[in-house]
Design a protein around this motif. Structure first.
Motif, short mmCIF file in Angstrom:
data_model
loop_
_atom_site.label_atom_id
_atom_site.label_comp_id
_atom_site.label_asym_id
_atom_site.label_seq_id
_atom_site.Cartn_x
_atom_site.Cartn_y
_atom_site.Cartn_z
N ALA A 11 0.84 -1.21 0.00
CA ALA A 11 0.00 0.00 0.00
C ALA A 11 0.86 1.25 0.00
O ALA A 11 0.58 2.21 -0.72
CB ALA A 11 -0.94 0.00 1.20
N GLU A 12 1.93 1.25 0.77
CA GLU A 12 2.82 2.41 0.84
C GLU A 12 3.53 2.64 -0.49
O GLU A 12 3.68 3.77 -0.94
CB GLU A 12 3.85 2.24 1.97
N PRO A 43 -9.61 -6.99 -12.92
CA PRO A 43 -10.33 -7.68 -11.83
C PRO A 43 -9.44 -8.44 -10.85
O PRO A 43 -9.80 -8.58 -9.69
CB PRO A 43 -11.28 -8.62 -12.57
N LEU A 44 -8.28 -8.93 -11.29
CA LEU A 44 -7.38 -9.65 -10.40
C LEU A 44 -6.30 -8.75 -9.80
O LEU A 44 -5.43 -9.21 -9.08
CB LEU A 44 -6.72 -10.83 -11.13
N MET A 45 -6.37 -7.46 -10.13
CA MET A 45 -5.44 -6.45 -9.61
C MET A 45 -3.99 -6.83 -9.89
O MET A 45 -3.13 -6.74 -9.04
CB MET A 45 -5.71 -6.21 -8.13
N GLY A 46 -3.75 -7.23 -11.14
CA GLY A 46 -2.43 -7.64 -11.57
C GLY A 46 -1.56 -6.52 -12.08
O GLY A 46 -0.38 -6.72 -12.38
N SER A 47 -2.12 -5.34 -12.21
CA SER A 47 -1.37 -4.14 -12.58
C SER A 47 -2.23 -2.94 -12.22
O SER A 47 -3.44 -3.06 -12.04
CB SER A 47 -1.02 -4.12 -14.07
N ALA A 121 -9.14 -18.88 -0.53
CA ALA A 121 -7.87 -18.17 -0.73
C ALA A 121 -8.00 -17.10 -1.81
O ALA A 121 -7.39 -16.04 -1.72
CB ALA A 121 -6.75 -19.15 -1.07
N PHE A 122 -8.82 -17.37 -2.82
CA PHE A 122 -9.06 -16.40 -3.89
C PHE A 122 -9.79 -15.19 -3.32
O PHE A 122 -9.39 -14.04 -3.54
CB PHE A 122 -9.86 -17.03 -5.02
N ASP A 123 -10.84 -15.43 -2.55
CA ASP A 123 -11.59 -14.33 -1.93
C ASP A 123 -10.70 -13.53 -0.98
O ASP A 123 -10.79 -12.31 -0.93
CB ASP A 123 -12.80 -14.88 -1.16
N ASP A 124 -9.85 -14.25 -0.24
CA ASP A 124 -8.93 -13.57 0.68
C ASP A 124 -7.96 -12.66 -0.08
O ASP A 124 -7.68 -11.54 0.35
CB ASP A 124 -8.13 -14.58 1.51
N TYR A 125 -7.45 -13.14 -1.20
CA TYR A 125 -6.54 -12.33 -2.03
C TYR A 125 -7.25 -11.06 -2.52
O TYR A 125 -6.72 -9.96 -2.40
CB TYR A 125 -6.02 -13.15 -3.22
N ILE A 126 -8.44 -11.23 -3.08
CA ILE A 126 -9.20 -10.08 -3.60
C ILE A 126 -9.47 -9.09 -2.47
O ILE A 126 -9.32 -7.87 -2.64
CB ILE A 126 -10.51 -10.53 -4.28
N ASP A 127 -9.85 -9.59 -1.31
CA ASP A 127 -10.13 -8.73 -0.16
C ASP A 127 -8.88 -7.96 0.28
O ASP A 127 -8.92 -6.75 0.50
CB ASP A 127 -10.69 -9.56 0.99
N LYS A 128 -7.76 -8.66 0.40
CA LYS A 128 -6.51 -8.00 0.81
C LYS A 128 -6.10 -6.94 -0.20
O LYS A 128 -5.73 -5.83 0.17
CB LYS A 128 -5.39 -9.03 0.97
N MET A 129 -6.16 -7.29 -1.48
CA MET A 129 -5.75 -6.33 -2.50
C MET A 129 -6.69 -5.13 -2.56
O MET A 129 -6.25 -4.00 -2.75
CB MET A 129 -5.65 -7.02 -3.87
N LEU A 133 -5.40 -1.29 -2.08
CA LEU A 133 -5.62 -0.20 -3.02
C LEU A 133 -6.38 0.96 -2.37
O LEU A 133 -6.04 2.13 -2.59
CB LEU A 133 -6.36 -0.70 -4.26
N ALA A 134 -7.38 0.64 -1.56
CA ALA A 134 -8.11 1.70 -0.84
C ALA A 134 -7.18 2.43 0.11
O ALA A 134 -7.22 3.66 0.22
CB ALA A 134 -9.31 1.10 -0.10
N SER A 135 -6.33 1.69 0.80
CA SER A 135 -5.37 2.30 1.72
C SER A 135 -4.42 3.24 0.99
O SER A 135 -4.12 4.34 1.46
CB SER A 135 -4.58 1.22 2.46
#
Length: 189
Positions: A11-12, A43-47, A121-129, A133-135
């Protein structure tokens, strides 16, 4: 199976790249009146890349649509195009600041590609990412915009649903900004 990605200081790093982009963009376009600063991703926040939405850019693209034969009035086109990130003349402009981050995000896709989309694990990844991004955008609001709420900040990707878009809006903006976004056609009311 790949190890879970390292999210440490992501995030930083994204916030620092956003700050550099913002300062360079403002210096290059001092007369533009910005209304939104959008972190554009997939959608997968790959870039990630930035898209700037400005009144002047909106006017420019609406005129371009008219010149290409669109029968709508200039005001109708501006209303239709106001929140079209991909139509902004500044979509993807000045993106060098994101090269290192995008390399890091791209490497994280090896992990994502090994997970079934119905796996927790997929949902966890999307949630973390999403939270990362919001942070990053909230850090930008605090450290670059001095907590000003004049500029709408959010994350967008091409086939984003209304619920996802609203989540980012609520996590990055105040109630007045969200109301204005909805009022100007950004979300279904």
């Amino acid at each position: 199976m790949q190890a879970e990605p390292d999210y440490h200081d992501l995030a930083e790093q994204i916030a620092q790249a956003i700050e550099l982009h913002y300062r360079h963009w403002i210096a290059s376009h001092p007369q533009e009146q910005l209304y939104a600063y959008v972190l554009y991703t997939d959608p997968l926040m790959g870039s990630v890349e930035m898209t700037v939405l400005s009144e002047q850019g909106l006017e420019k693209i609406a005129h371009a649509y008219q010149e290409s034969g669109d029968p709508a009035s200039l005001e109708q086109l501006k209303q239709q195009l106001r929140w079209s990130v991909a139509d902004s003349p500044y979509c993807g402009e000045q993106q060098d600041e994101f090269d290192a981050i995008n390399n890091r995000l791209w490497k994280m896709q090896d992990y994502v590609n090994e997970i079934d989309d119905d796996d927790q694990a997929f949902d966890d990844y999307i949630d973390k990412m999403s939270h990362i991004l919001a942070s990053a955008l909230n850090q930008t609001r605090k450290h670059v915009l001095n907590n000003s709420e004049e500029l709408l900040l959010y994350v967008d990707f091409g086939d984003m649903g209304e619920e996802e878009r609203e989540w980012f809006l609520e996590h990055c903006n105040g109630k007045e900004q969200i109301h204005w976004f909805k009022e100007t056609g950004g979300l279904e009311q």
